[in-house]
Design a protein around this motif. Structure first.
Motif, PDB file in Angstrom:
ATOM      1  N   LEU A   1       0.850  -1.179   0.000  1.00 21.71           N
ATOM      2  CA  LEU A   1       0.000   0.000   0.000  1.00 21.71           C
ATOM      3  C   LEU A   1       0.891   1.235   0.000  1.00 21.71           C
ATOM      4  N   LEU A   2       0.634   2.140  -0.935  1.00 19.76           N
ATOM      5  CA  LEU A   2       1.434   3.356  -1.013  1.00 19.76           C
ATOM      6  C   LEU A   2       0.843   4.414  -0.084  1.00 19.76           C
ATOM      7  N   PRO A   3       1.707   5.212   0.515  1.00 19.20           N
ATOM      8  CA  PRO A   3       1.204   6.277   1.400  1.00 19.20           C
ATOM      9  C   PRO A   3       0.478   7.347   0.588  1.00 19.20           C
ATOM     10  N   ASP A   4      -0.311   8.143   1.292  1.00 20.31           N
ATOM     11  CA  ASP A   4      -1.042   9.230   0.631  1.00 20.31           C
ATOM     12  C   ASP A   4      -0.092  10.258   0.034  1.00 20.31           C
ATOM     13  N   THR A   5       1.005  10.530   0.706  1.00 21.53           N
ATOM     14  CA  THR A   5       1.982  11.499   0.225  1.00 21.53           C
ATOM     15  C   THR A   5       3.100  10.747  -0.483  1.00 21.53           C
ATOM     16  N   ILE A   6       3.178  10.922  -1.803  1.00 22.25           N
ATOM     17  CA  ILE A   6       4.227  10.225  -2.549  1.00 22.25           C
ATOM     18  C   ILE A   6       5.134  11.188  -3.296  1.00 22.25           C
ATOM     19  N   GLU A   7       4.889  12.484  -3.170  1.00 23.66           N
ATOM     20  CA  GLU A   7       5.694  13.432  -3.921  1.00 23.66           C
ATOM     21  C   GLU A   7       7.137  13.422  -3.440  1.00 23.66           C
ATOM     22  N   ASN A   8       8.014  13.681  -4.376  1.00 25.35           N
ATOM     23  CA  ASN A   8       9.454  13.745  -4.125  1.00 25.35           C
ATOM     24  C   ASN A   8      10.039  12.430  -3.634  1.00 25.35           C
ATOM     25  N   ARG A   9       9.418  11.322  -3.982  1.00 28.57           N
ATOM     26  CA  ARG A   9       9.968  10.010  -3.653  1.00 28.57           C
ATOM     27  C   ARG A   9      10.764   9.522  -4.851  1.00 28.57           C
ATOM     28  N   ILE A  10      11.937   8.940  -4.593  1.00 30.09           N
ATOM     29  CA  ILE A  10      12.709   8.374  -5.700  1.00 30.09           C
ATOM     30  C   ILE A  10      12.351   6.913  -5.905  1.00 30.09           C
ATOM     31  N   GLY A  11      11.654   6.338  -4.938  1.00 30.76           N
ATOM     32  CA  GLY A  11      11.230   4.957  -5.082  1.00 30.76           C
ATOM     33  C   GLY A  11      10.782   4.357  -3.763  1.00 30.76           C
ATOM     34  N   TYR A  12      10.504   3.073  -3.837  1.00 31.22           N
ATOM     35  CA  TYR A  12       9.961   2.342  -2.693  1.00 31.22           C
ATOM     36  C   TYR A  12      10.726   1.035  -2.513  1.00 31.22           C
ATOM     37  N   VAL A  13      11.060   0.735  -1.277  1.00 32.96           N
ATOM     38  CA  VAL A  13      11.675  -0.540  -0.941  1.00 32.96           C
ATOM     39  C   VAL A  13      10.657  -1.303  -0.105  1.00 32.96           C
ATOM     40  N   ALA A  14      10.336  -2.505  -0.540  1.00 32.99           N
ATOM     41  CA  ALA A  14       9.383  -3.336   0.192  1.00 32.99           C
ATOM     42  C   ALA A  14      10.148  -4.202   1.187  1.00 32.99           C
ATOM     43  N   ILE A  15       9.712  -4.127   2.441  1.00 34.00           N
ATOM     44  CA  ILE A  15      10.343  -4.876   3.518  1.00 34.00           C
ATOM     45  C   ILE A  15       9.293  -5.789   4.133  1.00 34.00           C
ATOM     46  N   GLN A  16       9.528  -7.094   4.030  1.00 31.53           N
ATOM     47  CA  GLN A  16       8.547  -8.041   4.568  1.00 31.53           C
ATOM     48  C   GLN A  16       8.968  -8.537   5.940  1.00 31.53           C
ATOM     49  N   PHE A  17       8.040  -8.391   6.879  1.00 32.00           N
ATOM     50  CA  PHE A  17       8.264  -8.879   8.232  1.00 32.00           C
ATOM     51  C   PHE A  17       7.955 -10.367   8.285  1.00 32.00           C
ATOM     52  N   GLN A  18       8.747 -11.095   9.057  1.00 34.83           N
ATOM     53  CA  GLN A  18       8.495 -12.519   9.263  1.00 34.83           C
ATOM     54  C   GLN A  18       7.367 -12.677  10.273  1.00 34.83           C
ATOM     55  N   GLU A  19       6.802 -13.874  10.357  1.00 38.98           N
ATOM     56  CA  GLU A  19       5.674 -14.150  11.260  1.00 38.98           C
ATOM     57  C   GLU A  19       5.950 -13.672  12.683  1.00 38.98           C
ATOM     58  N   SER A  20       7.150 -13.919  13.168  1.00 39.14           N
ATOM     59  CA  SER A  20       7.489 -13.563  14.547  1.00 39.14           C
ATOM     60  C   SER A  20       7.793 -12.069  14.703  1.00 39.14           C
ATOM     61  N   LEU A  21       7.849 -11.361  13.595  1.00 40.65           N
ATOM     62  CA  LEU A  21       8.148  -9.935  13.550  1.00 40.65           C
ATOM     63  C   LEU A  21       9.515  -9.573  14.128  1.00 40.65           C
ATOM     64  N   ASP A  22      10.407 -10.554  14.212  1.00 44.82           N
ATOM     65  CA  ASP A  22      11.738 -10.292  14.752  1.00 44.82           C
ATOM     66  C   ASP A  22      12.803 -10.161  13.665  1.00 44.82           C
ATOM     67  N   SER A  23      12.405 -10.373  12.420  1.00 43.02           N
ATOM     68  CA  SER A  23      13.352 -10.194  11.319  1.00 43.02           C
ATOM     69  C   SER A  23      12.584  -9.752  10.070  1.00 43.02           C
ATOM     70  N   VAL A  24      13.342  -9.207   9.132  1.00 45.26           N
ATOM     71  CA  VAL A  24      12.741  -8.720   7.895  1.00 45.26           C
ATOM     72  C   VAL A  24      13.526  -9.224   6.700  1.00 45.26           C
ATOM     73  N   GLN A  25      12.869  -9.171   5.548  1.00 44.33           N
ATOM     74  CA  GLN A  25      13.506  -9.532   4.293  1.00 44.33           C
ATOM     75  C   GLN A  25      13.224  -8.418   3.286  1.00 44.33           C
ATOM     76  N   LEU A  26      14.266  -7.978   2.574  1.00 44.79           N
ATOM     77  CA  LEU A  26      14.075  -6.998   1.519  1.00 44.79           C
ATOM     78  C   LEU A  26      13.479  -7.720   0.310  1.00 44.79           C
ATOM     79  N   LEU A  27      12.274  -7.336  -0.076  1.00 50.15           N
ATOM     80  CA  LEU A  27      11.592  -8.007  -1.186  1.00 50.15           C
ATOM     81  C   LEU A  27      11.981  -7.436  -2.540  1.00 50.15           C
ATOM     82  N   GLY A  28      12.226  -6.152  -2.589  1.00 48.75           N
ATOM     83  CA  GLY A  28      12.572  -5.544  -3.866  1.00 48.75           C
ATOM     84  C   GLY A  28      12.344  -4.054  -3.850  1.00 48.75           C
ATOM     85  N   PHE A  29      12.446  -3.495  -5.034  1.00 49.59           N
ATOM     86  CA  PHE A  29      12.415  -2.046  -5.210  1.00 49.59           C
ATOM     87  C   PHE A  29      11.443  -1.687  -6.325  1.00 49.59           C
ATOM     88  N   ALA A  30      10.761  -0.577  -6.151  1.00 52.31           N
ATOM     89  CA  ALA A  30       9.930   0.001  -7.214  1.00 52.31           C
ATOM     90  C   ALA A  30      10.335   1.461  -7.355  1.00 52.31           C
TER      91      ALA A  30
END
Length: 174
Positions: A22-51
């Protein structure tokens, strides 16, 4: 996250099993988005990719995780922006003209918009759309239609010259 002298990168959380960002309401002046997925336990993350940045005028409300580019694309994006900003700080006649039109607006903001146009627009749109980017808020209050048309034509010429330079520069980077 702010990348100094380049722009803002939005880090978007993705919960387990989610397939969209989900993209935030304010997207101006963004160079891109990095998706970070939280694991079930929420104690670690994985970089999913870039847009890369999306159209600020008609932004999507979300991005599909399947449409993300590899994180390496983020490094390429940042490099393109850095070399374009460095070019605009030179004594090249096109760079000097662009800086005079921008009237102290951040170079990173303009470069990000031109990079989005370069990446997503058709070449036949570049002149007009680039002129609109340069025009931004520079139109004088009370200007006549003829003055605006002349200014637009000059800005379109400048935008075309700038894009020619950027295509050359970015071709060397890619």
């Amino acid at each position: 996250m702010v990348i100094p002298n380049v722009g803002t990168l939005e880090c978007s959380p993705v919960l387990p099993q989610e397939t969209v960002i989900l993209l935030p309401d304010t997207i101006e002046n963004r160079i891109g988005y990095v998706a970070i997925q939280f694991q079930e336990s929420l104690d670690s993350v994985q970089l999913l990719g870039f847009a890369p940045a999306v159209d600020e005028v008609n932004p999507p409300a979300q991005l599909a995780v399947s449409e993300l580019q590899p994180i390496e694309s983020l490094l390429e994006q940042i490099t393109r922006l850095e070399v374009a900003i460095a070019f605009l700080q030179t004594d090249d006649s096109v760079a000097v003209q662009v800086r005079s039109v921008l009237d102290n607006k951040p170079l990173s903001e303009i470069v990000a918009k031109f990079e989005l146009l370069y990446r997503t627009g058709d070449e036949f749109e570049w002149r007009y759309a680039g002129g609109e980017i340069l025009a931004g808020d520079t139109r004088a209050v009370g200007a006549t239609r003829e003055t605006i048309q002349q200014d637009d034509s000059e800005l379109q010429d400048l935008a075309e010259m700038l894009l020619e330079k950027l295509v050359e520069i970015w071709g060397d980077v890619a």
